[in-house]
Write an enzyme that holds these catalytic residues in place. Structure first.
Site, short mmCIF file in Angstrom:
data_model
loop_
_atom_site.label_atom_id
_atom_site.label_comp_id
_atom_site.label_asym_id
_atom_site.label_seq_id
_atom_site.Cartn_x
_atom_site.Cartn_y
_atom_site.Cartn_z
N GLY A 24 0.14 -15.69 -2.61
CA GLY A 24 -1.07 -16.50 -2.65
C GLY A 24 -1.61 -16.52 -1.25
N SER A 84 -3.65 -6.68 6.11
CA SER A 84 -3.66 -8.14 5.96
C SER A 84 -2.50 -8.61 5.09
CB SER A 84 -4.98 -8.57 5.32
OG SER A 84 -4.99 -9.98 5.15
N ILE A 100 -7.18 -0.04 -0.97
CA ILE A 100 -7.34 -1.01 -2.03
C ILE A 100 -6.44 -2.23 -1.79
CG2 ILE A 100 -7.96 0.64 -3.83
CD1 ILE A 100 -5.01 0.65 -4.75
N ASN A 101 -6.86 -3.34 -2.37
CA ASN A 101 -5.98 -4.50 -2.42
C ASN A 101 -4.94 -4.22 -3.51
OD1 ASN A 101 -4.92 -7.15 -2.16
ND2 ASN A 101 -6.94 -7.92 -1.60
N THR A 102 -4.07 -5.16 -3.77
CA THR A 102 -2.98 -4.91 -4.73
C THR A 102 -3.49 -4.82 -6.16
OG1 THR A 102 -2.60 -7.27 -4.78
CG2 THR A 102 -1.20 -5.99 -3.32
N GLY A 122 2.94 -1.00 -2.47
CA GLY A 122 4.01 -0.05 -2.16
C GLY A 122 3.73 1.33 -2.74
N CYS A 132 -8.49 -10.83 -3.80
CA CYS A 132 -7.11 -11.25 -3.94
C CYS A 132 -6.79 -11.56 -5.40
CB CYS A 132 -6.81 -12.49 -3.10
SG CYS A 132 -5.08 -12.95 -3.23
N GLY A 183 0.81 -1.52 4.75
CA GLY A 183 1.09 -2.87 4.25
C GLY A 183 2.56 -3.13 4.08
N THR A 184 3.01 -3.03 2.84
CA THR A 184 4.38 -3.37 2.47
C THR A 184 5.44 -2.70 3.35
OG1 THR A 184 3.55 -3.58 0.23
CG2 THR A 184 5.93 -3.49 0.47
C1 LIG Z 1 3.07 -9.91 0.71
C2 LIG Z 1 1.65 -9.42 0.74
C3 LIG Z 1 0.62 -10.28 1.14
C4 LIG Z 1 -0.70 -9.85 1.18
N1 LIG Z 1 -1.67 -10.71 1.60
C5 LIG Z 1 -2.96 -10.26 1.70
C6 LIG Z 1 -3.99 -11.11 2.22
O1 LIG Z 1 -3.76 -12.25 2.62
N2 LIG Z 1 -5.25 -10.61 2.28
C7 LIG Z 1 -5.57 -9.33 1.89
O2 LIG Z 1 -6.73 -8.93 2.02
N3 LIG Z 1 -4.61 -8.50 1.42
C8 LIG Z 1 -3.32 -8.93 1.31
N4 LIG Z 1 -2.34 -8.07 0.84
C9 LIG Z 1 -2.71 -6.71 0.39
C10 LIG Z 1 -2.46 -5.66 1.47
O3 LIG Z 1 -3.25 -5.91 2.62
C11 LIG Z 1 -2.73 -4.24 0.93
O4 LIG Z 1 -4.08 -4.17 0.53
C12 LIG Z 1 -1.86 -3.87 -0.26
O5 LIG Z 1 -0.58 -4.41 -0.13
C13 LIG Z 1 -1.75 -2.36 -0.46
O6 LIG Z 1 -1.11 -1.73 0.63
P1 LIG Z 1 0.48 -1.38 0.70
O7 LIG Z 1 0.82 -0.69 -0.57
O8 LIG Z 1 0.64 -0.53 1.91
O9 LIG Z 1 1.16 -2.67 0.81
C14 LIG Z 1 -1.01 -8.50 0.79
C15 LIG Z 1 0.01 -7.64 0.40
C16 LIG Z 1 1.34 -8.07 0.37
C17 LIG Z 1 2.42 -7.10 -0.05
#
Ligand SMILES: Cc1cc2nc3c(=O)[nH]c(=O)nc-3n(C[C@H](O)[C@H](O)[C@H](O)COP(=O)(O)O)c2cc1C
Ligand SMILES: Cc1cc2nc3c(=O)[nH]c(=O)nc-3n(C[C@H](O)[C@H](O)[C@H](O)COP(=O)(O)OP(=O)(O)OC[C@H]3O[C@@H](n4cnc5c(N)ncnc54)[C@H](O)[C@@H]3O)c2cc1C
Ligand code: FES
Lengths: 311, 283
Positions: free
Chosen positions: A81, A30, A199-201, A225, A138, A273-274
């Site tokens: 956001g 997402s 996990i989320n961020t 990341g 979030c 994600g990233t």
């Molecule tokens: C720019 C950006 C926007 C994101 N927006 C959302 C979002 O709208 N809803 C959500 O559940 N997670 C959101 N995430 C979190 C990602 O879905 C993911 O959980 C997180 O980035 C960890 O994975 P990654 O390290 O592969 O990016 C966002 C991440 C990024 C980098």
């Protein structure tokens, strides 16, 4: 690009989260695949198990001020956001295109109040999404969001209310910014969740030493990341032994090795994600490499890898 | 005006990550380097696709996760299936790029963004206003005029910090403004433009590329309906999926709206950029 190789071994990658089937365990996370329209007809679709929409809310939202991105060591802080078009515009303008393309997608929704989550869940029932993912984690909004997933009781409350309203499998996305993520996962499971996404961020901040102000317009943001991968692996590993429902693992994936690591820790499928920002075409190479790993190590399905690190 | 639209209607969807090799790398002016890149022999793509002036690519260091995010660079020229880029040695990625040897591999996604159709330069008078390495982004347009033997129809105003920063040789009539007075006019671009008004007043189109404060500083001098600004917002992806590059512009109903600079731009007409110019942030 040239012709995409048809890969008989892609069969090895077929995956299932509960009753939902995916052609590979590789989903786009997402917020990192917008609403799925950019690459809807691209050959990469052959290797993309599915994608999760940007989190949608009841009303459209403009998101946070600029700048919204700041790169750190092997990671990125974002404070996008929840800029999104709102669920109604999505259903009207985007959903028909995804449906026509037979896109395998998970609808992510976000709200600040339990009642709004219920409204979103009811609207989701009319979509062709294979599942719904509730974003209760979030870090980029002032109210709600994280508050839900930082306490087992509020998590259970929102999950059970949504569960009662939704007719699709319910995935619950959790935050690592809590004392014990596995306790929250247990609460979500007992309240009726069909899978846990994690996990989320991670909440983070960076300060510009010249201006002496934070780099991001909103000051803090979510860290994603490769920098967060060990944290994510540990959370998945720990949670795997506490719950029976599947885990959708994510955090810092950039290669097939990272995907395999998540599966071994206990994830059933993963989200990327990233890395999509850098290489949205990574799905083909990852699929090929995972298939090769499976063949080399004499596995007959990618699902045999799940949780192997716990033996 | 001359052509129906000064900009491509829809940006191209990138087809894949192309592995390219640096085949030439050399300094071209103080702190600015030129590189030529070519697809790796092992890859499926043998030639880089044709591009339009104003389009850019996302470049990354292959097999490295730090820097994690690719960076946007304007395509400066194309020859024999290769692209040229010109970059200023600035932050994390460009400091590593300058150390990369000939033969090193980069990841390239592009061309991206709405470019300017080449026919646009077949008619009319054109004025180019560049600040620093922003000149590189305008070079394909300037080259197009030269190719059409229309040197007389173009005029360049080029702002630099100092003499050594100028990318030579400049193929059209030009004026330089330098901060330290080491070349041309001693001062900033807006003052130079005011001083030389008779030299550009009759231009049909204006192209502006440089640091954001410079672009905002010349905004009020130029006709908004005939000025094209090359924005350089921070980009996370370059093709529409991160929403990290949004700018406030006016839509058809004159409402302030945030749009993604990578796919709605990166070139915008001055008339829609009023909210950007005023620093508006509609929340
Ligand atoms: C720019 C950006 C926007 C994101 N927006 C959302 C979002 O709208 N809803 C959500 O559940 N997670 C959101 N995430 C979190 C990602 O879905 C993911 O959980 C997180 O980035 C960890 O994975 P990654 O390290 O592969 O990016 C966002 C991440 C990024 C980098
Ligand atoms: C469409 C487009 C076309 C472009 N074309 C060109 C071109 O042709 N040539 C060219 O030279 N540039 C071009 N740019 C600009 C270029 O993409 C950026 O300057 C790029 O960020 C440089 O990468 P870097 O890693 O060297 O710098 P970065 O490390 O990304 O730093 C860039 C900026 O980010 C901030 N920043 C981020 N991290 C830090 C930090 N740790 N310390 C200090 N500041 C930091 C600063 O504001 C700094 O000025 C273009 C930009 C766009 C949007
Ligand atoms: S740079 Fe990602 S949406 Fe524009």
């Amino acid at each position: 690009m040239g012709s995409v190789k048809s890969l008989p071994s892609i069969k090895l990658l077929e995956s299932k989260v509960g009753s939902v089937e995916f052609k590979t365990p590789l989903l786009a996370a997402s917020g990192t695949w917008a609403y799925g329209l950019e690459f809807l007809n691209h050959p990469l679709q052959k290797f993309l198990g599915g994608f999760v929409t940007k989190s949608l809310s009841v009303k459209s939202s403009e998101g946070n001020p600029m700048p919204r991105l700041y790169e750190t060591e092997s990671g990125m802080l974002n404070s996008i956001g929840l800029q999104n078009m709102g669920i109604d515009a999505f259903i009207q303008n985007v959903e028909p295109q995804l449906k026509a393309a037979k896109s395998s997608y998970v609808l992510s929704v976000y709200a600040q109040r339990v009642e709004d989550f219920k409204i979103l869940a009811e609207k989701a029932n009319a979509c062709s999404a294979v599942a719904i993912e509730i974003n209760i984690s979030c870090p980029n909004i002032d109210k709600g969001g994280l508050e839900f997933s930082s306490d087992p009781k509020t998590t259970a409350e929102v999950v059970s209310q949504v569960k009662a309203a939704v007719k699709k499998p319910l995935w619950v996305k959790l935050s690592p910014n809590v004392t014990s993520i596995s306790d929250i996962a247990v609460a979500a499971e007992s309240a009726g969740a069909d899978a846990i996404s994690m996990i989320n961020t991670l909440l983070g901040m960076s300060i510009n030493i010249d201006s002496k102000k934070p780099w991001l317009g909103r000051k803090m943001g979510g860290l994603s990341g490769p920098a967060i991968r060990p944290v994510a692996i540990e959370r998945v590993y720990r949670t795997y032994s506490k719950i029976k429902i599947p885990i959708v693992g994510m955090g810092g994936i950039t290669s097939s090795r990272d995907v395999i690591e998540f599966l071994l820790a206990g994830a059933t499928v993963v989200q990327i994600g990233t890395w999509n920002f850098r290489d949205p075409f990574c799905y083909e190479k990852m699929s090929e490499e995972i298939a090769r790993y499976l063949q080399k190590n004499k596995f007959s399905s990618v699902q045999e890898l799940i949780g192997l690190a716990h033996r | 005006m001359m052509t129906k639209s000064a900009l491509l209607e829809k940006p191209p969807t990138p087809q894949g990550m192309i592995e390219v090799r640096i085949i030439q790398s050399r300094p071209i002016a103080n702190n600015q380097w030129s590189i030529w890149v070519k697809p790796d022999e092992a890859g499926a793509i043998k030639e880089l696709p044709s591009f339009l002036p104003g389009q850019f690519c996302m470049l990354s260091l292959l097999d490295r996760v730090d820097p994690l995010i690719a960076r946007p660079f304007a395509i400066v020229d194309q020859d024999d299936g290769m692209y040229q880029f010109i970059y200023r040695v600035h932050g994390k990625l460009t400091h590593q790029l300058v150390k990369a040897s000939v033969g090193s591999k980069l990841g390239l996604v592009g061309p991206l963004g709405k470019g300017i159709p080449r026919e646009h330069l077949k008619k009319g008078k054109h004025c180019f206003i560049a600040g620093g390495v922003g000149y590189a982004s305008l070079m394909p347009l300037i080259q197009e005029l030269v190719k059409n033997k229309r040197e007389d129809a173009g005029r360049i105003f080029y702002g630099v910090r100092e003499d050594l920063e100028i990318i030579r040789k400049i193929p059209l009539a030009y004026d330089i403004a330098s901060d330290d007075g080491s070349a041309g006019f001693h001062g900033r671009l807006p003052e130079l433009l005011k001083k030389k008004e008779s030299d550009w007043k009759d231009s049909d189109w204006f192209y502006i590329c440089g640091p954001t404060p410079m672009m905002k500083a010349v905004y009020d001098l130029l006709p908004p309906d005939r000025s094209l600004y090359f924005l350089e917002e921070t980009m996370g992806c370059g093709f529409g999926i991160c929403i990290g590059c949004v700018v406030p512009i006016l839509n058809e109903k004159s409402e302030v709206k945030k749009v993604r600079s990578c796919i709605e731009g990166p070139i915008f007409k001055g008339e829609v950029l009023k909210p950007w110019k005023d620093g508006a942030w509609a929340l």
